[in-house]
Motif scaffolding. Sequence first.
Motif, PDB file in Angstrom:
ATOM      1  N   ARG A 188     -53.594  18.800  43.567  1.00 42.76           N
ATOM      2  CA  ARG A 188     -53.508  19.058  42.284  1.00 42.76           C
ATOM      3  C   ARG A 188     -53.426  20.356  41.479  1.00 42.76           C
ATOM      4  O   ARG A 188     -53.770  20.141  40.590  1.00 42.76           O
ATOM      5  N   ILE A 189     -54.096  20.986  42.380  1.00 39.92           N
ATOM      6  CA  ILE A 189     -54.099  22.638  42.224  1.00 39.92           C
ATOM      7  C   ILE A 189     -52.758  23.068  42.003  1.00 39.92           C
ATOM      8  O   ILE A 189     -52.829  23.882  40.793  1.00 39.92           O
ATOM      9  N   LEU A 190     -52.302  22.395  42.868  1.00 40.65           N
ATOM     10  CA  LEU A 190     -50.439  23.168  42.068  1.00 40.65           C
ATOM     11  C   LEU A 190     -50.454  22.818  41.112  1.00 40.65           C
ATOM     12  O   LEU A 190     -49.403  23.192  40.049  1.00 40.65           O
ATOM     13  N   ASN A 191     -50.740  21.286  40.976  1.00 47.36           N
ATOM     14  CA  ASN A 191     -49.810  20.945  39.459  1.00 47.36           C
ATOM     15  C   ASN A 191     -50.513  21.470  38.134  1.00 47.36           C
ATOM     16  O   ASN A 191     -49.844  21.519  36.959  1.00 47.36           O
ATOM     17  N   THR A 192     -52.253  21.622  38.035  1.00 44.58           N
ATOM     18  CA  THR A 192     -52.975  22.558  37.150  1.00 44.58           C
ATOM     19  C   THR A 192     -52.226  23.725  36.892  1.00 44.58           C
ATOM     20  O   THR A 192     -51.346  23.833  35.755  1.00 44.58           O
ATOM     21  N   LEU A 193     -52.130  24.313  37.527  1.00 43.38           N
ATOM     22  CA  LEU A 193     -51.387  25.622  37.683  1.00 43.38           C
ATOM     23  C   LEU A 193     -49.945  25.372  37.297  1.00 43.38           C
ATOM     24  O   LEU A 193     -49.518  26.498  36.745  1.00 43.38           O
ATOM     25  N   GLY A 194     -48.649  24.841  37.377  1.00 46.10           N
ATOM     26  CA  GLY A 194     -47.547  24.532  37.680  1.00 46.10           C
ATOM     27  C   GLY A 194     -47.202  23.951  35.720  1.00 46.10           C
ATOM     28  O   GLY A 194     -47.194  24.940  35.053  1.00 46.10           O
ATOM     29  N   TRP A 195     -48.958  23.517  35.492  1.00 45.42           N
ATOM     30  CA  TRP A 195     -48.362  22.904  33.543  1.00 45.42           C
ATOM     31  C   TRP A 195     -49.149  24.102  32.719  1.00 45.42           C
ATOM     32  O   TRP A 195     -48.303  25.042  31.775  1.00 45.42           O
ATOM     33  N   VAL A 196     -49.897  24.812  33.761  1.00 40.87           N
ATOM     34  CA  VAL A 196     -50.418  25.857  33.098  1.00 40.87           C
ATOM     35  C   VAL A 196     -48.964  27.753  33.086  1.00 40.87           C
ATOM     36  O   VAL A 196     -49.389  27.909  32.274  1.00 40.87           O
ATOM     37  N   VAL A 197     -48.803  27.347  33.842  1.00 42.52           N
ATOM     38  CA  VAL A 197     -47.021  28.328  33.763  1.00 42.52           C
ATOM     39  C   VAL A 197     -46.228  28.548  33.415  1.00 42.52           C
ATOM     40  O   VAL A 197     -45.859  29.358  32.414  1.00 42.52           O
ATOM     41  N   LEU A 198     -46.169  27.104  33.019  1.00 40.86           N
ATOM     42  CA  LEU A 198     -45.333  26.460  32.278  1.00 40.86           C
ATOM     43  C   LEU A 198     -45.721  26.888  30.996  1.00 40.86           C
ATOM     44  O   LEU A 198     -44.602  27.081  29.964  1.00 40.86           O
ATOM     45  N   THR A 199     -46.055  26.213  30.767  1.00 44.81           N
ATOM     46  CA  THR A 199     -47.006  26.446  29.036  1.00 44.81           C
ATOM     47  C   THR A 199     -47.079  28.188  28.851  1.00 44.81           C
ATOM     48  O   THR A 199     -46.089  28.078  27.258  1.00 44.81           O
ATOM     49  N   PHE A 200     -46.955  28.689  29.461  1.00 48.20           N
ATOM     50  CA  PHE A 200     -47.229  30.152  29.219  1.00 48.20           C
ATOM     51  C   PHE A 200     -45.956  30.390  29.217  1.00 48.20           C
ATOM     52  O   PHE A 200     -45.525  31.605  28.322  1.00 48.20           O
ATOM     53  N   SER A 201     -44.963  30.631  30.055  1.00 51.08           N
ATOM     54  CA  SER A 201     -43.503  31.151  30.070  1.00 51.08           C
ATOM     55  C   SER A 201     -43.236  30.306  28.129  1.00 51.08           C
ATOM     56  O   SER A 201     -42.070  31.783  28.341  1.00 51.08           O
ATOM     57  N   LEU A 202     -43.307  28.953  28.444  1.00 52.24           N
ATOM     58  CA  LEU A 202     -43.121  28.591  26.908  1.00 52.24           C
ATOM     59  C   LEU A 202     -43.118  29.208  25.323  1.00 52.24           C
ATOM     60  O   LEU A 202     -42.631  29.558  25.068  1.00 52.24           O
ATOM     61  N   LEU A 308     -34.444  31.584  33.224  1.00 50.31           N
ATOM     62  CA  LEU A 308     -34.242  31.800  35.264  1.00 50.31           C
ATOM     63  C   LEU A 308     -35.325  31.351  35.012  1.00 50.31           C
ATOM     64  O   LEU A 308     -35.731  30.410  36.796  1.00 50.31           O
ATOM     65  N   LEU A 309     -36.709  32.089  34.732  1.00 46.84           N
ATOM     66  CA  LEU A 309     -37.791  32.064  35.644  1.00 46.84           C
ATOM     67  C   LEU A 309     -38.250  30.699  35.314  1.00 46.84           C
ATOM     68  O   LEU A 309     -38.557  30.334  36.035  1.00 46.84           O
ATOM     69  N   ILE A 310     -38.326  30.470  33.824  1.00 45.31           N
ATOM     70  CA  ILE A 310     -38.958  29.243  33.361  1.00 45.31           C
ATOM     71  C   ILE A 310     -38.788  27.785  34.408  1.00 45.31           C
ATOM     72  O   ILE A 310     -39.066  26.407  34.221  1.00 45.31           O
ATOM     73  N   GLY A 311     -37.133  28.072  34.667  1.00 46.35           N
ATOM     74  CA  GLY A 311     -36.372  26.898  35.731  1.00 46.35           C
ATOM     75  C   GLY A 311     -36.946  26.955  36.950  1.00 46.35           C
ATOM     76  O   GLY A 311     -37.089  25.129  36.694  1.00 46.35           O
ATOM     77  N   LEU A 312     -37.133  28.071  36.992  1.00 50.64           N
ATOM     78  CA  LEU A 312     -37.612  28.209  38.814  1.00 50.64           C
ATOM     79  C   LEU A 312     -38.846  26.917  39.029  1.00 50.64           C
ATOM     80  O   LEU A 312     -39.369  26.714  39.812  1.00 50.64           O
ATOM     81  N   GLN A 313     -39.774  27.987  37.631  1.00 49.01           N
ATOM     82  CA  GLN A 313     -40.603  27.049  37.932  1.00 49.01           C
ATOM     83  C   GLN A 313     -41.200  25.759  37.642  1.00 49.01           C
ATOM     84  O   GLN A 313     -41.725  24.835  38.003  1.00 49.01           O
ATOM     85  N   PHE A 314     -40.033  25.548  36.541  1.00 51.14           N
ATOM     86  CA  PHE A 314     -39.937  23.454  36.304  1.00 51.14           C
ATOM     87  C   PHE A 314     -39.424  23.126  38.368  1.00 51.14           C
ATOM     88  O   PHE A 314     -40.059  22.005  37.943  1.00 51.14           O
ATOM     89  N   VAL A 315     -39.110  24.081  38.630  1.00 49.55           N
ATOM     90  CA  VAL A 315     -38.812  23.138  39.793  1.00 49.55           C
ATOM     91  C   VAL A 315     -38.962  23.016  41.009  1.00 49.55           C
ATOM     92  O   VAL A 315     -39.741  22.025  41.246  1.00 49.55           O
TER      93      VAL A 315
END
Length: 343
Positions: A188-202, A308-315
């Motif tokens: 859940r921690i990684l999932n939440t951080l993933g959403w934050v990282v993807l949102t900020f990158s976008l 490329l960065l946001i793509g890898l973050q999505f993966v």
Amino acid sequence: MTSSTPINIKASRRFRRLALNTVITLYCLIIAGGVVRSTGAGMGCPDWPKCFGRWIPPTKLSELPADYKTIYGAKLKGEIEFNPVKTWIEYGNRLIGAFTGVMIFLTLLASVPYLKSGSKKIFYYSLAAFLLVGIQGWLGSKVVSTELMPVMITLHMLLAIVIVFILLYLFTWSSFSQRILEFGINKRILNTLGWVVLTFSLLQILLGTQVRENIDEVIKIFGYEARASWIDKLDYRFYVHRSFSILILAVNLFWFYEVTNNGSDRLLVKLSKLCVAILVVELASGILMAYFGVPPYAQPVHLTLAILLIGLQFVVWLLVNKNKYLVKGQEVGGIGVDEILLK
């Protein structure tokens, strides 16, 4: 009730190769688009889909009608001047776009066998990517017809990111869905951080398009010969974009820390390290543009690294949520490519 048919190894590998090659082709298209913007070649072809009314663009002024400024000048407020370099840069971008469409169509054909399996969604995602590329081509024509209207350029970029995400999902599914991931922390921690990282990158990418629009405004006033002073003439959008990069770096480093220091899967560690490395290079390219006169080669590099960065973050986010997004209905033979990444 009909039973599903498992996908054989050959068909699985064919789809995986096509998905990967299509992703690579799409990134080449993004690089080409960045070159077009950085060189000011967006109107190198004032019409669409032809270029100066020809399927093969002219290479010299004598190949154009004597009244070409009258024909095409109204569309560009009378400012059209034939520049063969810019014309062929823009036309090359269109050719790569057409080839990307062909690659996505081949990926769609390779996904047809999944209609008879328990993974019908793979076909439908492939179909969605193919249809969206058609819409992307239409948006490209609108970018030309609206004389590089900022909102059309932003929509063009957003749709490109959506297509990247779909193709990366298809590649990730076909490559890693059978791999067992080992998590040493609460997902859940990684999932939440993933959403934050993807949102900020976008958000940062969208801010970047705003900065580019601001640069275009400066260019219209001072011209390309004033490249060294462009940054000094930018408004608040540049400073917001620059300051937000500090937050982007902090969030990504925290994400990297959580992945690498809590016993998470080695594949995720590898990918998160790659994300941080790309982010560092991207920040360096931004500094290069800000303090060294916006060199033409830096912008396409900066843009490509961002996508490329946001793509890898999505993966990485997909792999964290593997059981939810990559396994359900999975019926495929073969192995993924994760063993290559782990060497």
